[in-house]
Design an enzyme around this catalytic site. Sequence first.
Site, mmCIF file in Angstrom:
data_model
loop_
_atom_site.group_PDB
_atom_site.id
_atom_site.type_symbol
_atom_site.label_atom_id
_atom_site.label_comp_id
_atom_site.label_asym_id
_atom_site.label_seq_id
_atom_site.Cartn_x
_atom_site.Cartn_y
_atom_site.Cartn_z
ATOM 1 N N ASP A 39 -7.916 6.399 -0.266
ATOM 2 C CA ASP A 39 -9.017 6.395 -1.382
ATOM 3 C C ASP A 39 -10.188 7.123 -0.580
ATOM 4 O O ASP A 39 -10.756 8.110 -1.519
ATOM 5 C CB ASP A 39 -9.314 4.931 -1.661
ATOM 6 C CG ASP A 39 -10.076 4.887 -2.830
ATOM 7 O OD1 ASP A 39 -10.318 5.863 -3.748
ATOM 8 O OD2 ASP A 39 -10.707 3.806 -3.256
ATOM 9 N N SER A 127 -0.680 -0.217 -0.953
ATOM 10 C CA SER A 127 -0.825 -1.484 -0.429
ATOM 11 C C SER A 127 -0.452 -1.817 1.069
ATOM 12 O O SER A 127 -0.615 -2.929 1.332
ATOM 13 C CB SER A 127 -0.232 -2.560 -1.448
ATOM 14 O OG SER A 127 -0.901 -2.934 -2.449
ATOM 15 N N THR A 128 0.131 -0.827 1.616
ATOM 16 C CA THR A 128 0.604 -1.063 3.019
ATOM 17 C C THR A 128 -0.478 -0.790 3.935
ATOM 18 O O THR A 128 -0.121 -0.867 5.337
ATOM 19 C CB THR A 128 1.711 -0.311 3.423
ATOM 20 O OG1 THR A 128 1.497 1.090 3.258
ATOM 21 C CG2 THR A 128 2.743 -0.513 2.367
ATOM 22 N N GLY A 129 -1.605 -0.396 3.771
ATOM 23 C CA GLY A 129 -2.660 -0.324 4.666
ATOM 24 C C GLY A 129 -3.512 -1.539 4.556
ATOM 25 O O GLY A 129 -3.432 -2.606 5.085
ATOM 26 N N TYR A 131 -4.587 -3.425 2.508
ATOM 27 C CA TYR A 131 -4.064 -4.633 1.480
ATOM 28 C C TYR A 131 -2.921 -5.470 2.116
ATOM 29 O O TYR A 131 -2.406 -6.373 1.774
ATOM 30 C CB TYR A 131 -3.811 -4.166 0.065
ATOM 31 C CG TYR A 131 -4.952 -3.674 -0.784
ATOM 32 C CD1 TYR A 131 -6.272 -4.138 -0.317
ATOM 33 C CD2 TYR A 131 -4.711 -3.374 -1.951
ATOM 34 C CE1 TYR A 131 -7.269 -3.989 -1.195
ATOM 35 C CE2 TYR A 131 -5.918 -3.228 -2.898
ATOM 36 C CZ TYR A 131 -6.906 -3.402 -2.488
ATOM 37 O OH TYR A 131 -8.404 -3.242 -3.154
HETATM 38 N N1 AR6 Z 1 -2.395 9.984 3.676
HETATM 39 C C1 AR6 Z 1 -1.503 9.360 3.566
HETATM 40 N N2 AR6 Z 1 -1.362 8.068 3.653
HETATM 41 C C2 AR6 Z 1 -2.567 7.497 4.326
HETATM 42 C C3 AR6 Z 1 -3.642 8.403 4.281
HETATM 43 C C4 AR6 Z 1 -3.790 9.715 4.073
HETATM 44 N N3 AR6 Z 1 -4.809 10.344 4.257
HETATM 45 N N4 AR6 Z 1 -4.578 7.067 4.964
HETATM 46 C C5 AR6 Z 1 -3.865 6.168 4.944
HETATM 47 N N5 AR6 Z 1 -2.704 6.352 4.679
HETATM 48 P P1 AR6 Z 1 -4.506 2.342 2.341
HETATM 49 P P2 AR6 Z 1 -4.140 0.077 0.551
HETATM 50 C C6 AR6 Z 1 -1.490 5.203 4.478
HETATM 51 O O1 AR6 Z 1 -5.581 1.261 3.077
HETATM 52 O O2 AR6 Z 1 -3.311 -0.673 1.568
HETATM 53 C C7 AR6 Z 1 -9.053 1.447 0.406
HETATM 54 O O3 AR6 Z 1 -10.142 0.731 0.872
HETATM 55 C C8 AR6 Z 1 -1.892 4.014 5.162
HETATM 56 O O4 AR6 Z 1 -1.311 4.096 6.462
HETATM 57 O O5 AR6 Z 1 -5.338 3.540 1.948
HETATM 58 O O6 AR6 Z 1 -3.413 0.307 -1.041
HETATM 59 C C9 AR6 Z 1 -8.975 1.242 -1.382
HETATM 60 O O7 AR6 Z 1 -10.469 1.303 -1.678
HETATM 61 C C10 AR6 Z 1 -0.980 3.082 4.455
HETATM 62 O O8 AR6 Z 1 0.373 3.164 5.005
HETATM 63 O O9 AR6 Z 1 -4.324 1.543 0.756
HETATM 64 C C11 AR6 Z 1 -8.584 -0.179 -1.442
HETATM 65 O O10 AR6 Z 1 -9.882 -1.143 -1.114
HETATM 66 C C12 AR6 Z 1 -1.018 3.385 3.010
HETATM 67 O O11 AR6 Z 1 -1.429 5.026 3.194
HETATM 68 C C13 AR6 Z 1 -7.758 -0.482 -0.390
HETATM 69 O O12 AR6 Z 1 -7.843 0.265 0.613
HETATM 70 C C14 AR6 Z 1 -2.034 2.726 2.222
HETATM 71 O O13 AR6 Z 1 -3.162 2.325 2.711
HETATM 72 C C15 AR6 Z 1 -6.316 -0.234 -0.884
HETATM 73 O O14 AR6 Z 1 -5.545 -0.710 0.371
#
Ligand code: AR6
Length: 179
Positions: A39, A127-129, A131
Amino acid sequence: MTGPGGVSIVLVRGDITAQSADAIVNAANSSLLGGGGVDGAIHRRGGPEILADCRRLRASHYGKGLPTGRAVATTAGRLDARWVIHTVGPVWQRDEDRSELLASCYRESLRLAGELGARTVAFPAISTGVYGWPLEDGARVAVRAVREAAGAGGAGGVEEVRFVLFDDEAYRAFEGVVG
Ligand code: AR6
């Protein structure tokens, strides 16, 4: 290789904001007003137009925010895409199976992409970061949801679903499921 519904699943290691695709999916939160992870990166690289669109959505249809499992589209700003599709993944919980909500993120995003006329859609591992969803299970839910939606005709004219995985661990988790 072309899969169900004529949709190919492609795995890429990298930063989703560097991708070229018709639609790039954002792992947002229900405020739609930005955050960390994917995000934060999307808003940083895509520029203020995306946030302006999100604010308009909050002021109109989504006064209370975007519910978990749903998806909505905005401009992609300066990203190399036509749309950003924002979806809100569930926070992982050990004692409650929320995988239907996670599947819904992929299904709804794909349906919206199809309605918009997208042919290529780039997804992060929702959701794998922040969340906290375990990667292997997150990969399993993601791939199954995309295959089921595509097989049921729920992807319109989408031809390619590209999972963009940030690191080796995520890439391997998806590779293990896609085969
Ligand atoms: N490109 C591709 N994958 C990524 C990138 C990128 N630039 N950055 C992180 N990832 P997350 P969530 C991976 O945390 O778990 C935010 O604050 C990361 O390693 O981005 O759905 C939102 O505003 C992980 O495997 O998303 C919400 O509050 C995956 O992308 C919350 O985080 C998702 O990680 C959503 O959490």
